[in-house]
Each structure stands twice: as C-alpha cells, then as structure tokens.
Design a protein around this motif. Structure first.
Motif, mmCIF file in Angstrom:
data_model
loop_
_atom_site.group_PDB
_atom_site.id
_atom_site.type_symbol
_atom_site.label_atom_id
_atom_site.label_comp_id
_atom_site.label_asym_id
_atom_site.label_seq_id
_atom_site.Cartn_x
_atom_site.Cartn_y
_atom_site.Cartn_z
ATOM 1 N N UNK A 54 0.789 -1.227 0.000
ATOM 2 C CA UNK A 54 0.000 0.000 0.000
ATOM 3 C C UNK A 54 0.819 1.273 0.000
ATOM 4 N N UNK A 55 2.136 1.170 0.009
ATOM 5 C CA UNK A 55 2.982 2.360 0.120
ATOM 6 C C UNK A 55 2.795 3.383 -1.010
ATOM 7 N N UNK A 56 2.584 2.988 -2.274
ATOM 8 C CA UNK A 56 2.340 4.030 -3.281
ATOM 9 C C UNK A 56 1.097 4.857 -2.967
ATOM 10 N N UNK A 57 0.068 4.203 -2.467
ATOM 11 C CA UNK A 57 -1.171 4.907 -2.154
ATOM 12 C C UNK A 57 -1.029 5.774 -0.906
ATOM 13 N N UNK A 58 -0.272 5.311 0.069
ATOM 14 C CA UNK A 58 -0.021 6.103 1.275
ATOM 15 C C UNK A 58 0.774 7.352 0.933
ATOM 16 N N UNK A 59 1.831 7.186 0.132
ATOM 17 C CA UNK A 59 2.666 8.315 -0.269
ATOM 18 C C UNK A 59 1.864 9.292 -1.118
ATOM 19 N N UNK A 60 1.082 8.765 -2.044
ATOM 20 C CA UNK A 60 0.270 9.615 -2.918
ATOM 21 C C UNK A 60 -0.796 10.373 -2.132
ATOM 22 N N UNK A 61 -1.410 9.716 -1.166
ATOM 23 C CA UNK A 61 -2.416 10.372 -0.341
ATOM 24 C C UNK A 61 -1.821 11.557 0.411
ATOM 25 N N UNK A 62 -0.658 11.364 1.008
ATOM 26 C CA UNK A 62 -0.018 12.445 1.746
ATOM 27 C C UNK A 62 0.367 13.596 0.821
ATOM 28 N N UNK A 63 0.931 13.273 -0.337
ATOM 29 C CA UNK A 63 1.370 14.325 -1.262
ATOM 30 C C UNK A 63 0.188 15.126 -1.807
ATOM 31 N N UNK A 64 -0.891 14.447 -2.160
ATOM 32 C CA UNK A 64 -2.051 15.167 -2.690
ATOM 33 C C UNK A 64 -2.702 16.036 -1.622
ATOM 34 N N UNK A 65 -2.676 15.581 -0.383
ATOM 35 C CA UNK A 65 -3.199 16.407 0.709
ATOM 36 C C UNK A 65 -2.387 17.696 0.843
ATOM 37 N N UNK A 66 -1.082 17.586 0.733
ATOM 38 C CA UNK A 66 -0.233 18.776 0.836
ATOM 39 C C UNK A 66 -0.421 19.701 -0.368
ATOM 40 N N UNK A 67 -0.683 19.139 -1.539
ATOM 41 C CA UNK A 67 -0.951 19.975 -2.711
ATOM 42 C C UNK A 67 -2.254 20.750 -2.556
ATOM 43 N N UNK A 68 -3.243 20.115 -1.967
ATOM 44 C CA UNK A 68 -4.510 20.810 -1.719
ATOM 45 C C UNK A 68 -4.294 21.943 -0.724
ATOM 46 N N UNK A 69 -3.503 21.706 0.284
ATOM 47 C CA UNK A 69 -3.198 22.765 1.252
ATOM 48 C C UNK A 69 -2.417 23.896 0.601
ATOM 49 N N UNK A 70 -1.512 23.546 -0.300
ATOM 50 C CA UNK A 70 -0.710 24.576 -0.964
ATOM 51 C C UNK A 70 -1.556 25.420 -1.902
ATOM 52 N N UNK A 71 -2.637 24.877 -2.390
ATOM 53 C CA UNK A 71 -3.530 25.611 -3.282
ATOM 54 C C UNK A 71 -4.544 26.439 -2.493
ATOM 55 N N UNK A 72 -4.332 26.559 -1.206
ATOM 56 C CA UNK A 72 -5.145 27.337 -0.263
ATOM 57 C C UNK A 72 -6.572 26.818 -0.116
ATOM 58 N N UNK A 73 -6.793 25.548 -0.416
ATOM 59 C CA UNK A 73 -8.084 24.928 -0.148
ATOM 60 C C UNK A 73 -7.953 24.110 1.141
ATOM 61 N N UNK A 74 -7.593 24.787 2.218
ATOM 62 C CA UNK A 74 -7.297 24.114 3.468
ATOM 63 C C UNK A 74 -8.502 23.357 4.024
ATOM 64 N N UNK A 75 -9.680 23.834 3.792
ATOM 65 C CA UNK A 75 -10.870 23.174 4.332
ATOM 66 C C UNK A 75 -11.109 21.841 3.633
ATOM 67 N N UNK A 76 -10.617 21.644 2.406
ATOM 68 C CA UNK A 76 -10.767 20.357 1.728
ATOM 69 C C UNK A 76 -9.738 19.338 2.180
#
Length: 78
Positions: A54-76
C-alpha cells in the motif's frame, strides 16, 4: 499548479514503486532491526508486507493532501 501536481502525482507513484522494490527483499532485515520477537515475527512480516504493497497509495495520499493545502483549499484537506 497543474504541472506541479502532475509531476508530484507521478513522482509519488514512482517513489512508491521504488519503496516496494527496495522493501520486499529487505523485509526480514527491516523486521529484525525493528526488534520483532520470534513469536511475533510472522505477524509483523504480514503487516509490513501489506504496508509495503500500500505504500504508493499512502505516499500519494499524503502528497495530494499537501498539494490541496498549498492551493489554499485548506478546508478540503482536512
């Protein structure tokens, strides 16, 4: 942002595959270094194997969460 997220997505997938390729041959060594006893070695090996799969999915989940935060959609990202 579109190019950065595309690069991050594929980079994380490649990193996850690299972790799988590197982790499977070393799974017994990793478990021994972590101090698993002989009674729990098989259970720990099963757990680490599932985590490696499951490591690709775990890594991808964390990275996409940080990208959403970087795009200032913190509530998502919560």
């Amino acid at each position: 942002m579109k190019h950065v997220s595309s690069l991050s997505f594929y980079g994380c997938l490649l990193l996850g595959v690299f972790v799988i390729i590197l982790g499977f041959p070393l799974v017994n060594t990793i478990i021994t270094w972590r101090g698993a006893s002989s009674l729990s070695f098989d259970y720990t090996k099963d757990y680490v194997t599932v985590t490696l799969i499951g490591s690709p999915f775990i890594i991808l989940n964390f990275a996409l969460e940080q990208l959403v935060r970087a795009a200032t959609y913190k509530y998502l990202a919560v």
